[in-house]
Motif scaffolding. Sequence first.
Motif, PDB file in Angstrom:
ATOM      1  N   THR A 102       0.827  -1.210   0.000  1.00 43.33           N
ATOM      2  CA  THR A 102       0.000   0.000   0.000  1.00 43.33           C
ATOM      3  C   THR A 102       0.855   1.251   0.000  1.00 43.33           C
ATOM      4  O   THR A 102       0.539   2.237  -0.677  1.00 43.33           O
ATOM      5  CB  THR A 102      -0.912   0.007   1.250  1.00 43.33           C
ATOM      6  OG1 THR A 102      -1.549  -1.261   1.405  1.00 43.33           O
ATOM      7  CG2 THR A 102      -1.984   1.083   1.118  1.00 43.33           C
ATOM      8  N   HIS A 103       1.925   1.233   0.777  1.00 48.55           N
ATOM      9  CA  HIS A 103       2.807   2.399   0.901  1.00 48.55           C
ATOM     10  C   HIS A 103       4.264   1.948   0.783  1.00 48.55           C
ATOM     11  O   HIS A 103       4.620   0.848   1.220  1.00 48.55           O
ATOM     12  CB  HIS A 103       2.622   3.099   2.253  1.00 48.55           C
ATOM     13  CG  HIS A 103       1.203   3.435   2.591  1.00 48.55           C
ATOM     14  ND1 HIS A 103       0.495   4.408   1.922  1.00 48.55           N
ATOM     15  CD2 HIS A 103       0.362   2.917   3.512  1.00 48.55           C
ATOM     16  CE1 HIS A 103      -0.728   4.486   2.440  1.00 48.55           C
ATOM     17  NE2 HIS A 103      -0.836   3.590   3.398  1.00 48.55           N
ATOM     18  N   GLU A 162       2.566   9.362  -5.875  1.00 51.09           N
ATOM     19  CA  GLU A 162       1.724   8.167  -5.869  1.00 51.09           C
ATOM     20  C   GLU A 162       1.717   7.584  -4.449  1.00 51.09           C
ATOM     21  O   GLU A 162       1.371   8.282  -3.512  1.00 51.09           O
ATOM     22  CB  GLU A 162       2.219   7.160  -6.903  1.00 51.09           C
ATOM     23  CG  GLU A 162       2.242   7.681  -8.338  1.00 51.09           C
ATOM     24  CD  GLU A 162       0.855   7.869  -8.934  1.00 51.09           C
ATOM     25  OE1 GLU A 162      -0.115   7.310  -8.388  1.00 51.09           O
ATOM     26  OE2 GLU A 162       0.745   8.581  -9.944  1.00 51.09           O
ATOM     27  N   ASN A 163       2.170   6.358  -4.259  1.00 51.69           N
ATOM     28  CA  ASN A 163       2.182   5.757  -2.919  1.00 51.69           C
ATOM     29  C   ASN A 163       3.595   5.618  -2.357  1.00 51.69           C
ATOM     30  O   ASN A 163       3.855   4.800  -1.474  1.00 51.69           O
ATOM     31  CB  ASN A 163       1.504   4.382  -2.945  1.00 51.69           C
ATOM     32  CG  ASN A 163       2.229   3.372  -3.831  1.00 51.69           C
ATOM     33  OD1 ASN A 163       2.929   3.763  -4.764  1.00 51.69           O
ATOM     34  ND2 ASN A 163       2.049   2.090  -3.566  1.00 51.69           N
TER      35      ASN A 163
END
Length: 240
Positions: free
Chosen positions: A64-65, A143-144
């Motif tokens: 996710t990150h 973005e992430n």
Amino acid sequence: MANPTASMIVIGDEILSGRTRDSNMHHLAKELTKVGIDLREVRMVSDDREAIVSAVTALAAETTHVFTSGGIGPTHDDITADCVAAAFGAHIDIREDAYALLAAHYERQGAEFNTARQRMARIPDGAVLIENPVSIAPGFALENVYVMAGGPPGVEAMVASVLPTLTGGAPLLSQNLRIERGEGEIAGPLAALATEYNDLSIGSYPFQKNGIYGANIVIRGQDGARVDAAMSKLAEMFPA
């Protein structure tokens, strides 16, 4: 629902050579655990464009990150910003807001804002700046991916700035029991406990001190009642 996930890329030849000991991963892992974001993977890569771009591309797709540390300074080997931009196909150049922050900082110091220092104002298009109260040179989020400094004080400040903006999950709870028996003796009962409580993480970390062999058993999970129950059963299995 499953917690959000995270990965980290630690960048720098000085880390891989053993010249510098990395403490940023330890700090990030602790802070992510508090907010319910599961750190899944950490990669250490050299100051090499292909290695950094490859790691960013892979981990941005898998977690996710993604957090990076290192490589956003003024020297020739500080290439992280360029590599993250390349990973997302983003244009990168000196950006006015980052330039203004740095120019004001060096003016206050009475130092020249030279070409090398201006490199730290190069930010990919579409990125959001991450405040760096320690050295002023900003990180950024694209973005992430969250691009942070390499020095621990700067990383810690940036993590404190970023984490409140992220959605976390259930914090991971843990309890520890010290058992003064060898792992070979406790392995069978411990495996049975892990099977019974397969929603929890049960780890065994051996030690040897003053002629005593044993292991610290750490039970982790998101459900406090389940962690308590498993720890109570473990204590009954191996009374002090």
